[in-house]
Design a protein around this motif. Structure first.
Motif, PDB file in Angstrom:
ATOM      1  N   SER A  79       0.672  -1.456   0.124  1.00 40.85           N
ATOM      2  CA  SER A  79       0.026   0.098  -0.022  1.00 40.85           C
ATOM      3  C   SER A  79       0.899   1.191  -0.127  1.00 40.85           C
ATOM      4  O   SER A  79       2.006   1.340   0.565  1.00 40.85           O
ATOM      5  CB  SER A  79      -0.808   0.012   1.103  1.00 40.85           C
ATOM      6  OG  SER A  79      -1.359   1.253   1.284  1.00 40.85           O
ATOM      7  N   ASP A  80       0.453   2.217  -0.466  1.00 42.17           N
ATOM      8  CA  ASP A  80       0.815   3.593  -0.338  1.00 42.17           C
ATOM      9  C   ASP A  80       0.526   4.305   0.858  1.00 42.17           C
ATOM     10  O   ASP A  80       1.010   5.606   0.839  1.00 42.17           O
ATOM     11  CB  ASP A  80       0.794   4.310  -1.744  1.00 42.17           C
ATOM     12  CG  ASP A  80       1.739   3.749  -2.784  1.00 42.17           C
ATOM     13  OD1 ASP A  80       2.823   3.377  -2.603  1.00 42.17           O
ATOM     14  OD2 ASP A  80       1.326   3.948  -4.181  1.00 42.17           O
ATOM     15  N   ASN A 107       1.821  11.142   4.136  1.00 40.52           N
ATOM     16  CA  ASN A 107       1.141  11.668   2.958  1.00 40.52           C
ATOM     17  C   ASN A 107       0.175  13.022   3.059  1.00 40.52           C
ATOM     18  O   ASN A 107       0.367  13.758   2.271  1.00 40.52           O
ATOM     19  CB  ASN A 107       0.263  10.762   2.110  1.00 40.52           C
ATOM     20  CG  ASN A 107       1.011   9.380   1.677  1.00 40.52           C
ATOM     21  OD1 ASN A 107       2.521   9.627   1.536  1.00 40.52           O
ATOM     22  ND2 ASN A 107       0.354   8.511   1.568  1.00 40.52           N
ATOM     23  N   LEU A 163       1.783  16.433   2.273  1.00 40.57           N
ATOM     24  CA  LEU A 163       1.937  17.004   0.856  1.00 40.57           C
ATOM     25  C   LEU A 163       0.898  18.199   0.661  1.00 40.57           C
ATOM     26  O   LEU A 163       0.892  18.946  -0.332  1.00 40.57           O
ATOM     27  CB  LEU A 163       1.533  15.615   0.124  1.00 40.57           C
ATOM     28  CG  LEU A 163       2.647  14.589  -0.187  1.00 40.57           C
ATOM     29  CD1 LEU A 163       2.411  13.670  -0.938  1.00 40.57           C
ATOM     30  CD2 LEU A 163       3.928  15.296  -0.704  1.00 40.57           C
ATOM     31  N   PRO A 214       2.293  22.387   0.867  1.00 45.87           N
ATOM     32  CA  PRO A 214       3.059  23.021  -0.426  1.00 45.87           C
ATOM     33  C   PRO A 214       1.757  23.075  -1.262  1.00 45.87           C
ATOM     34  O   PRO A 214       1.893  23.923  -2.271  1.00 45.87           O
ATOM     35  CB  PRO A 214       4.088  22.069  -0.684  1.00 45.87           C
ATOM     36  CG  PRO A 214       3.902  20.839  -0.215  1.00 45.87           C
ATOM     37  CD  PRO A 214       3.000  20.921   1.301  1.00 45.87           C
ATOM     38  N   THR A 240       8.023  17.118   0.416  1.00 40.13           N
ATOM     39  CA  THR A 240       8.057  15.803  -0.447  1.00 40.13           C
ATOM     40  C   THR A 240       9.423  15.082  -0.036  1.00 40.13           C
ATOM     41  O   THR A 240       9.240  13.961   0.012  1.00 40.13           O
ATOM     42  CB  THR A 240       8.256  16.136  -1.989  1.00 40.13           C
ATOM     43  OG1 THR A 240       9.457  17.174  -2.089  1.00 40.13           O
ATOM     44  CG2 THR A 240       7.012  16.764  -2.737  1.00 40.13           C
ATOM     45  N   THR A 241      10.284  15.777   0.253  1.00 45.13           N
ATOM     46  CA  THR A 241      11.398  14.780   1.017  1.00 45.13           C
ATOM     47  C   THR A 241      11.156  14.161   2.040  1.00 45.13           C
ATOM     48  O   THR A 241      11.572  12.976   2.292  1.00 45.13           O
ATOM     49  CB  THR A 241      12.562  15.856   1.080  1.00 45.13           C
ATOM     50  OG1 THR A 241      13.187  16.575   0.181  1.00 45.13           O
ATOM     51  CG2 THR A 241      13.991  15.117   1.453  1.00 45.13           C
ATOM     52  N   VAL A 271       8.494  13.142   3.120  1.00 42.77           N
ATOM     53  CA  VAL A 271       7.353  11.844   2.911  1.00 42.77           C
ATOM     54  C   VAL A 271       8.041  10.839   2.043  1.00 42.77           C
ATOM     55  O   VAL A 271       7.941   9.669   2.532  1.00 42.77           O
ATOM     56  CB  VAL A 271       6.277  12.567   2.037  1.00 42.77           C
ATOM     57  CG1 VAL A 271       5.378  11.407   1.532  1.00 42.77           C
ATOM     58  CG2 VAL A 271       5.565  13.561   2.680  1.00 42.77           C
ATOM     59  N   TYR A 272       9.047  11.262   1.418  1.00 42.27           N
ATOM     60  CA  TYR A 272       9.842  10.059   0.657  1.00 42.27           C
ATOM     61  C   TYR A 272      10.461   9.297   1.734  1.00 42.27           C
ATOM     62  O   TYR A 272      10.437   8.176   1.798  1.00 42.27           O
ATOM     63  CB  TYR A 272      10.510  10.825  -0.269  1.00 42.27           C
ATOM     64  CG  TYR A 272      11.563   9.592  -0.830  1.00 42.27           C
ATOM     65  CD1 TYR A 272      11.365   8.483  -1.575  1.00 42.27           C
ATOM     66  CD2 TYR A 272      13.120   9.841  -0.481  1.00 42.27           C
ATOM     67  CE1 TYR A 272      12.232   7.520  -1.915  1.00 42.27           C
ATOM     68  CE2 TYR A 272      14.046   8.897  -0.952  1.00 42.27           C
ATOM     69  CZ  TYR A 272      13.579   7.543  -1.862  1.00 42.27           C
ATOM     70  OH  TYR A 272      14.535   6.843  -2.169  1.00 42.27           O
ATOM     71  N   THR A 291       8.389   7.189   3.887  1.00 41.95           N
ATOM     72  CA  THR A 291       7.390   6.127   3.425  1.00 41.95           C
ATOM     73  C   THR A 291       8.372   5.365   2.641  1.00 41.95           C
ATOM     74  O   THR A 291       8.005   4.371   1.854  1.00 41.95           O
ATOM     75  CB  THR A 291       6.364   6.629   2.624  1.00 41.95           C
ATOM     76  OG1 THR A 291       7.026   7.451   1.486  1.00 41.95           O
ATOM     77  CG2 THR A 291       5.461   7.555   3.321  1.00 41.95           C
ATOM     78  N   HIS A 292       9.785   5.395   2.742  1.00 43.94           N
ATOM     79  CA  HIS A 292      10.537   4.565   1.906  1.00 43.94           C
ATOM     80  C   HIS A 292      10.665   3.062   1.911  1.00 43.94           C
ATOM     81  O   HIS A 292      10.639   2.602   3.128  1.00 43.94           O
ATOM     82  CB  HIS A 292      11.958   5.118   2.214  1.00 43.94           C
ATOM     83  CG  HIS A 292      13.162   4.659   1.185  1.00 43.94           C
ATOM     84  ND1 HIS A 292      13.119   4.681  -0.137  1.00 43.94           N
ATOM     85  CD2 HIS A 292      14.053   3.435   1.434  1.00 43.94           C
ATOM     86  CE1 HIS A 292      14.116   4.028  -0.581  1.00 43.94           C
ATOM     87  NE2 HIS A 292      14.838   3.209   0.173  1.00 43.94           N
TER      88      HIS A 292
END
Lengths: 76, 548
Positions: A8-9, A14, A17, A20, A58-59, A61-62, A65-66
């Protein structure tokens, strides 16, 4: 092919996000000449600053959730 | 002409260097067999973080952007700065969307957004609409890249008076571009993007450090601009927004952002990356280009401060604001550096033009040729059809510029943004939900297209004296509201599109009209590079009796 476990994502991170996306669309926040920064009216330097907010969100969150791919996991 | 000779030499050397790279690119990261659409059209789906950053950056931030955005700022002020919020919000919006698109495309071997729609909604008709929309929206965009090159050539004085002499340099440039794109496919723009972006970064960093120093500092640049706008009779200009154009600013930024990754060339760049993490990382790395774009936009104010007077346009009495940035460089920089700057803009046009023509060619090959003309086409046949189509697309773009008023391409580009947005419900929402009925999406598409076209037709432009297609800012008073506010056409059109799609879906479900079959499964949307591709078997779900 069989999946080891459902993927799942979904992640509470999230939601970050949205910041911004919303900030640059609220024009009353930044539609002003003053205060100026290095000669830039607030309208301009604040929107440049929002770029950094976007990158930070975004960084983050990345990172949070990596999910290492199978190949990376084998390498480790 | 002689006073531009240094510029022309520097420009030509860099241009030829890049052309050479374009041909060599076929051997860069060479595959075993380039005669496959995955190789020619998507670079083998193998690009890592850096290549993707350069490629997608070079793809989204085009030469036209670099010329037109400062031209807008030069003419109207703050309203033109929408390009910055637009390119900030686009990445967080598409962060979660693009990884799903990548996964499902990886799993099923999709090359175009229409491929996805076809399998997801089981409707070749809907896929055809998406493909045609994509091709129509992309064509004028390619033509606009030529306008970027033309602005530079005009400033260097290498354009003659007759129709042929005026366009000969562009025809040569595009012929070279067409030849190496034909040979190397997506690898050519990927390799050239390194040079293009490096040149652009150098030029802009020098420009924003050196020009304010020459022009008396940033403070006085903004003050000069404000003085010009206060003296002008136009009501909407100024270095900040006014009460009436804020809604336009917001909806244009949001609408443009939603449209950006629906463009076929953007999706081509995304699908060429090798895994999901490359895309996610790029969503935080690509805003570096937004920073650059913001600085480039401000060149418009520097041009005001430096007293730049735009060159005459194609029609007598008109001015070509697109020439202000090249003129600014020409007047303020030593000629060798102006030559570098011009090369940056010229090469900057080649990268997106190549990717756009590849994307349009892929749409034709996959969703028209293979769907309707030759169902059993092999991958090698697909690749060769795409290669030839990419040539035709470029010939068409050059013809647009030579035989039609350039204003026509700008109008089409304006329309392009509005119509590509109409693919959003099927492509972007379709990645998350299969709730919509294929008929509902088609109905929504028709409604959104119709409304968008009518609104664009209805907009006059006082500055150019045109009665129709004068811009994308629709006056709300035309809907009977008592207000001078304006709104971005695409935004409203896609809202209506969505509404109609929802209503039509309810009706079609209630009447139990047959829906297409979803060829994807939930896990497809989370697949990564290690997951194998499914056997490619194109079913024809529209045919009767195919439901299993």
């Amino acid at each position: 092919m069989t999946e080891p476990k459902p993927r799942s994502d979904r992640s509470p991170w999230n939601w970050l996000l949205l910041i911004p996306v919303a900030l640059p669309l609220i024009t009353p926040l930044f539609n002003s000449d003053t205060p100026r920064l290095w000669g830039f009216p607030a309208f301009y330097w604040l929107q440049f600053a929002f770029i950094l907010v976007g990158v930070a969100s975004t960084t983050l969150v990345y990172r949070m959730t990596h999910r290492p791919s199978l190949r990376e996991a084998i390498d480790e | 002409m002689s006073d531009h000779i240094t510029e022309i030499i520097v420009f030509s050397i860099l241009f030829l260097l890049v052309s050479g790279m374009g041909f060599v690119a076929a051997r860069w990261r060479a595959p075993q067999d380039i005669n496959h659409l995955d190789e020619w059209g998507l670079g083998g789906r193998s690009f890592g973080g850096w290549i993707t950053w350069f490629l997608v950056g070079g793809d989204l931030y085009t030469a036209y952007t670099f010329v037109a955005v400062p031209a807008l700022i030069f003419g109207a002020g703050a309203a033109g700065f929408f390009a910055v919020p637009y390119t900030i919000i686009v990445y967080p919006i598409f962060f979660l969307i693009l990884i799903r698109l990548w996964s499902v495309s990886h799993r099923h071997g999709f090359v175009t957004p229409a491929d996805f729609v076809r399998t997801r909604f089981g409707s070749p008709t809907l896929a055809l609409l998406i493909a045609i929309t994509g091709i129509v929206a992309t064509m004028p965009y390619i033509a606009l890249q030529l306008i970027g090159i033309e602005a530079v050539l005009k400033t260097m004085g290498v354009t003659g008076d007759s129709a042929v002499a005026r366009h000969l340099p562009i025809i040569i440039a595009f012929a070279i571009l067409a030849a190496y794109t034909y040979q190397s496919g997506l690898r050519a723009p990927a390799l050239i993007a390194f040079v293009k972006d490096t040149l652009i970064y150098i030029v802009i960093i020098v420009a924003v450090l050196y020009l304010p120093y020459k022009l008396g500092g940033w403070g006085s640049i903004f003050d000069d601009a404000q003085a010009k706008f206060q003296a002008s009779p136009a009501p909407g200009d100024g270095i900040t927004l006014n009460a009436n154009n804020q809604l336009q600013y917001i909806t244009l930024a949001l609408g443009s952002a939603l449209a950006l990754f629906l463009y076929p060339h953007s999706i081509t760049g995304v699908l060429a990356s090798k895994n999901r993490n490359v895309i996610k990382r790029n969503m935080s790395a690509l805003p570096a280009y937004s920073f650059l774009l913001g600085l480039i936009a401000l060149l418009g104010y520097m041009a005001i401060s430096a007293g730049v007077k735009p060159l005459p346009g194609a029609k007598a009495g008109s001015l070509d604001n697109n020439t202000v940035v090249p003129l600014l460089f020409d007047q303020q920089f030593p000629s060798w550096f102006a030559g570098v700057a011009f090369a940056a803009i010229g090469i900057g046009a080649l990268v997106p033009a190549a990717i756009m023509s590849i994307a349009a060619a892929n749409l034709f090959t996959r969703n028209i040729y293979k769907e309707y003309l030759k169902k059993d086409a092999t991958p090698a046949q697909e690749a060769s059809v795409s290669k030839i189509t990419s040539l035709l697309v470029k010939v068409g773009a050059v013809a647009c510029i030579i035989f039609l008023d350039p204003q026509f391409s700008i109008d089409l580009q304006l329309i392009g943004g509005v119509i590509i947005l109409q693919t959003g419900p099927a492509v972007a929402l379709g990645l998350f939900t299969r709730w919509f009925h294929r008929g509902g999406l088609i109905a929504g598409w028709i409604a959104g297209m119709g409304l968008g076209m009518w609104m664009l037709y209805d907009i006059p432009n006082a500055a150019t004296g045109r009665a129709h297609f004068g811009g994308s800012a629709f006056p709300l008073k035309d809907f009977g509201f008592d207000t001078p506010k304006t709104i971005y056409v695409g935004f409203l059109a896609v809202a209506v599109n969505l509404l109609v799609a929802v209503i039509a879906t309810f009706i079609l479900r209630a009447t139990k009209t047959a829906d297409g079959i979803d060829g994807t499964t939930t896990t497809d949307y989370f697949a990564d590079e290690d997951d194998p591709r499914l056997e490619q078997e194109r079913t024809t779900p529209d045919a009767i009796g195919s439901s299993t």
